[in-house]
Design an enzyme around this catalytic site. Sequence first.
Site, mmCIF file in Angstrom:
data_model
loop_
_atom_site.group_PDB
_atom_site.id
_atom_site.type_symbol
_atom_site.label_atom_id
_atom_site.label_comp_id
_atom_site.label_asym_id
_atom_site.label_seq_id
_atom_site.Cartn_x
_atom_site.Cartn_y
_atom_site.Cartn_z
ATOM 1 N N GLU B 365 0.579 -0.933 0.002
ATOM 2 C CA GLU B 365 -0.121 0.546 0.141
ATOM 3 C C GLU B 365 1.043 1.540 0.678
ATOM 4 O OE1 GLU B 365 -2.339 -1.715 -0.583
ATOM 5 O OE2 GLU B 365 -3.957 -2.547 1.226
ATOM 6 N N SER B 368 7.085 2.714 2.195
ATOM 7 C CA SER B 368 7.607 4.106 3.443
ATOM 8 C C SER B 368 8.381 5.321 2.662
ATOM 9 C CB SER B 368 8.777 3.867 4.170
ATOM 10 O OG SER B 368 8.331 2.402 5.027
#
Lengths: 254, 379
Positions: B365, B368
Amino acid sequence: MNLIACVKQVPDTEAQIKVKADGSGIEEAGIKWVMNPYDEFGVEEALRLKEKAGGTVTVVSVGPARAMETIRTALAMGAEKGVHITDLDNADAFATASALAAAIKEIPFDLVFCGQRAIDDDSAQVGSILAELLGVPQVTIVTKLEVADNKIKAVKPIEGAQLLIEASMPCVVTAQKGLNEPRYASLPGIMKAKKKPVDVKKAADYGISADFKANVAKMMPPPSRPPGKIIQGDDPAVKAAELVKLLREEAKVI
Amino acid sequence: MNFHLTEEQRMIRDTAAKFTEDVIVPRAEEMERTGEYPYDIMERMAGLGMMGIPFSPEDGGSGGDWVGMHLCIEEISRGDASLGGLLDVTTCVVAQELQVFGTEAQKRKWLVPMAGGTEIGAFGLTEPGAGSDAGATRTTAVPDGDSWVINGTKQFITNIGFRNASLVIVTAVTGGGTGEKAIDTFIVPKGTPGFRLGKKYDKMAWQHSATHECIFEDCRIPGDHFLGKERKGLSQHLAVLQTGRISVAAMSVGLARACFEASLRYARERVQFGRPIYQFQAVSFKIADMAMNIELARNMYLKAAWLKDNGLPHVLEAAYAKLFASEMCERAASDAFQIHGGYGFMNEYPVSRYFKGCKILQIVEGTSEVQRIVISRNL
């Protein structure tokens, strides 16, 4: 069938219990509250009977305002309505059973379920007193139940055997572990629970006084365990002999 | 200001916690070891309404909210993060995409069984050449009469290998021939001719999550499988991924809690130098940091979910939550390993599983790095 399940809110079995410094009860801050596990068996059995034979399940609870959450849990599991008697804090078994009986007498009932005991005070009296007050038969500590022709057949384990007990309905059954595996409250059930009716009552509505026959005079934590003793040495035979000696002379268990 | 959960949210959390403890925790090690799909557990999760928490009963859901959904994901992930991922992808991404952008007919056909949990969803964005750079999608969809013909390959597609996975929502480049590049989204049901699964990936962890390559070769789907608005496919997909970020934050909090609980238990029992190692600050400070970070990460994902429930923007909050939670989770897993010493390396201790499973949370998703791009571009 009109089914009643009595529920009590108790501290979670995993909760770390601390006794208040003045011995008046337990520290409630930080405690997670749950439905008494034995009551869950009763709720589940009532729901299964309803699903099989039709009818309604009413949950009845005596307890402070927070006990509403336990009633909602039973409603989320599938019960139709609830009765909550709120102002009998620290009630003894007789007062609790009296309040339950008064509430239940206002509802037609065929079968009343209680847990065989509550895991907090372990009194194991409420179900039996309730049956007496309602003037109906009781079968306690039930692990299997069949209902047919306005009668119940209940299995109750005793030392080394099982009893098969028949009783006429209406009656009171107290539930033991093994009766069933309680369901989880489903999430749609949780969302619907708030819309189900709960009658909030005071003990005075039923003419019950808070003058209890039995009161907890003081609560004390169990004495702390003395530290263990480790037998030092390299020779197992010598250590074993020392252990036997200590068990006999100090612990006095052999 | 009010930090109290509603009674329903508390009950959802408590039910999920109990279910996790009774049903998932005892099976977690075995699921990871055998890689067998836990259909019985999935069925029970579906039966309890977990896949449809934020959707209305009319859409097949439980009638709850996104805060409740994410509390559930946290609890489930405490037992098994990959089952948290099942909820993330099915509910928060795919079912939500159908719910927000689907037509009534599409919702009836695909959303209702997915919210009810009997069918599982997958989404196909990533390609061999399009990872963080999702715009580099090369899969194409070409209109042909009243249908579309899809060609291309999607990779790392979570959930699609489950036998009850019903569909994958794919992004594909359209407008072929006009030279004008646009990305649209399409619903491709499993079993459509021309759509086949590649091999199941051999992963570092989450063996029981059904991740496959999806291959489309002249895969023809009817026109009514087009999802949402023309030329808006990528932005639709990215919009629901925002919720996916909150979900990964909740998964990270759940997994970090498992690390924390194992560490606290072990450190209080393990005696070295004549005392429980929890009495050494080198150990207890690590556990103190875990406890603090878990609480901070939970507050952040709950804030993002609350903003979503209240219809307020939460781009930054979802990115903060995902980035902070997944990074603190990696730290917690690493510290839990360190606290367990050599035992942490042994498969019979759950921390080895936690350690293997934490890294992917910083990837899915949006990595970082992508979160930092999202944050810096929105400042």
